[in-house]
Design a protein around this motif. Sequence first.
Motif, short mmCIF file in Angstrom:
data_model
loop_
_atom_site.label_atom_id
_atom_site.label_comp_id
_atom_site.label_asym_id
_atom_site.label_seq_id
_atom_site.Cartn_x
_atom_site.Cartn_y
_atom_site.Cartn_z
N TYR A 122 0.85 -1.19 0.00
CA TYR A 122 0.00 0.00 0.00
C TYR A 122 0.88 1.24 0.00
O TYR A 122 1.83 1.35 0.80
N HIS A 123 0.56 2.16 -0.90
CA HIS A 123 1.19 3.48 -0.89
C HIS A 123 0.08 4.47 -1.22
O HIS A 123 -0.66 4.25 -2.18
N PRO A 124 -0.06 5.55 -0.44
CA PRO A 124 -1.21 6.43 -0.67
C PRO A 124 -1.22 7.06 -2.06
O PRO A 124 -2.28 7.45 -2.55
N HIS A 125 -0.04 7.16 -2.70
CA HIS A 125 -0.01 7.71 -4.07
C HIS A 125 0.29 6.63 -5.10
O HIS A 125 0.75 6.92 -6.20
N GLN A 126 0.10 5.40 -4.71
CA GLN A 126 0.22 4.24 -5.60
C GLN A 126 1.62 4.13 -6.21
O GLN A 126 1.78 3.72 -7.37
N GLU A 127 2.62 4.48 -5.43
CA GLU A 127 3.99 4.30 -5.91
C GLU A 127 4.43 2.85 -5.69
O GLU A 127 3.86 2.15 -4.84
N PRO A 128 5.43 2.38 -6.46
CA PRO A 128 5.80 0.96 -6.37
C PRO A 128 6.51 0.61 -5.06
O PRO A 128 6.98 1.51 -4.34
N PRO A 129 6.62 -0.69 -4.76
CA PRO A 129 7.24 -1.11 -3.50
C PRO A 129 8.66 -0.56 -3.34
O PRO A 129 9.44 -0.52 -4.28
N ALA A 130 8.96 -0.16 -2.10
CA ALA A 130 10.27 0.43 -1.81
C ALA A 130 11.21 -0.56 -1.12
O ALA A 130 12.36 -0.25 -0.88
N TRP A 131 10.70 -1.73 -0.76
CA TRP A 131 11.54 -2.79 -0.19
C TRP A 131 10.86 -4.13 -0.40
O TRP A 131 9.73 -4.17 -0.89
N ASP A 132 11.57 -5.21 -0.06
CA ASP A 132 11.03 -6.55 -0.27
C ASP A 132 10.36 -7.09 0.99
O ASP A 132 10.70 -6.69 2.11
N VAL A 133 9.46 -8.03 0.79
CA VAL A 133 8.86 -8.76 1.92
C VAL A 133 9.91 -9.72 2.48
O VAL A 133 10.55 -10.43 1.70
N PRO A 134 10.11 -9.76 3.79
CA PRO A 134 11.09 -10.72 4.33
C PRO A 134 10.52 -12.14 4.28
O PRO A 134 9.32 -12.33 4.40
N ILE A 135 11.40 -13.10 4.08
CA ILE A 135 10.98 -14.50 4.13
C ILE A 135 11.47 -15.06 5.47
O ILE A 135 12.67 -14.99 5.78
N VAL A 136 10.56 -15.58 6.26
CA VAL A 136 10.94 -16.13 7.56
C VAL A 136 11.40 -17.57 7.37
O VAL A 136 10.60 -18.46 7.06
N GLU A 137 12.72 -17.76 7.51
CA GLU A 137 13.32 -19.06 7.16
C GLU A 137 12.80 -20.22 8.00
O GLU A 137 12.70 -21.34 7.53
N GLU A 138 12.49 -19.94 9.26
CA GLU A 138 12.08 -21.05 10.15
C GLU A 138 10.79 -21.72 9.71
O GLU A 138 10.54 -22.88 10.02
N ILE A 139 9.93 -20.96 8.97
CA ILE A 139 8.63 -21.51 8.62
C ILE A 139 8.80 -22.55 7.51
O ILE A 139 9.43 -22.29 6.49
#
Length: 351
Positions: A122-139
């Motif tokens: 979500y970005h209020p001005h619909q700008e693209p993602p500024a970072w990545d989603v972390p992957i939780v290795e333990e799962i």
Amino acid sequence: MTNPAPNRYPFSMPMGWFAVAESHEVEVGQSKAAYYFAQHLVLWRDEEGTAHVQDAFCPHLGAHLGHGGKVEGCEIACQFHGWKFDCDGVNTDIPYSDRTNRKAKIFTYPVVEANGFIYAWYHPHQEPPAWDVPIVEEIGGGEFVGPKRTSHVVQAAIQEMAENGVDSAHFRYVHDVNEVPVIHRYEADGHMAFMESTQKFPTPRGVVDGSICSTAHGPGVNIVRFGGIIDTLLVTATTPIDDQTTQCRFNFYVRSLGDAAVDSSVGDAFASEVDRQFEEDVPIWEHKAHLVRPALADNDGPFMKFRKWYSQFYADAISDERTVFPPPYWPDKMDETPAKATASARNRTID
Ligand code: FES
Ligand SMILES: [Fe+2]
């Protein structure tokens, strides 16, 4: 003439990756309604298994695609007049016309599915993602079992709840613990913030030193690792429903002790303790004023460091029109106290 209601907070909704559903809640070929970011949304999973999050309303005549939109292959067909849209929101077919409508485009959120959640950017001005989603290795690695899931909806801004993490003193007064956590490290690095603390936990075998390490990845994702008694992992997903309502999901995992019944009871005990504390916090969050300039003790936690880090997630200027932002007048909530709220356990779901 009446004055418009003053803003509840000096800020609106922050940008970030936010969970809009648990993965298991949206099946292949299913479409579903959701409401986050003060927007009606449709969540759907195409027949190849990829999840999509789009604005809900069909640009033709406004049908809500989460209430009857049909997934066909990798497209969604509107239930009202049969128009079809692809996973970028482009109109691909009008069944009773030879032409499509290029202007009829549905806004599509960037989506990543990880850690058992469907995350939308979500970005209020619909700008693209500024970072990545972390992957939780333990799962999914086999050593940790879970999740045990809980979910709450709170009438407070997402930032108010996150601030609780750096507030070590409230544990003694709100949560009735004898030993408050000691924060050893709090560091912000870009969109991430790290906190390490220790806390003494009473156990049947005496008091043990527990360690708590949390890593926030923007405002919506916080991974908390507890050590000392049994290794526990808490994957939190906090999502703005609007600028003063927040959903908080907790997924708990425990390092397996090799016995499913024991693992499950440890997971239950841990989840219910975290939930108990959360529910004690709710009446505080819902009724507190947001103070732009709080009066702090010298050994309060790193509140201002936290707020400085958090401020980067607001795309629009933070209001400085006032320094005190009180809640609305809620006659039906006048008698609410932490004990009563805990007893009613409202807004709580567990599975
Ligand atoms: S409203 Fe969706 S096709 Fe007409
Ligand atoms: Fe708390």
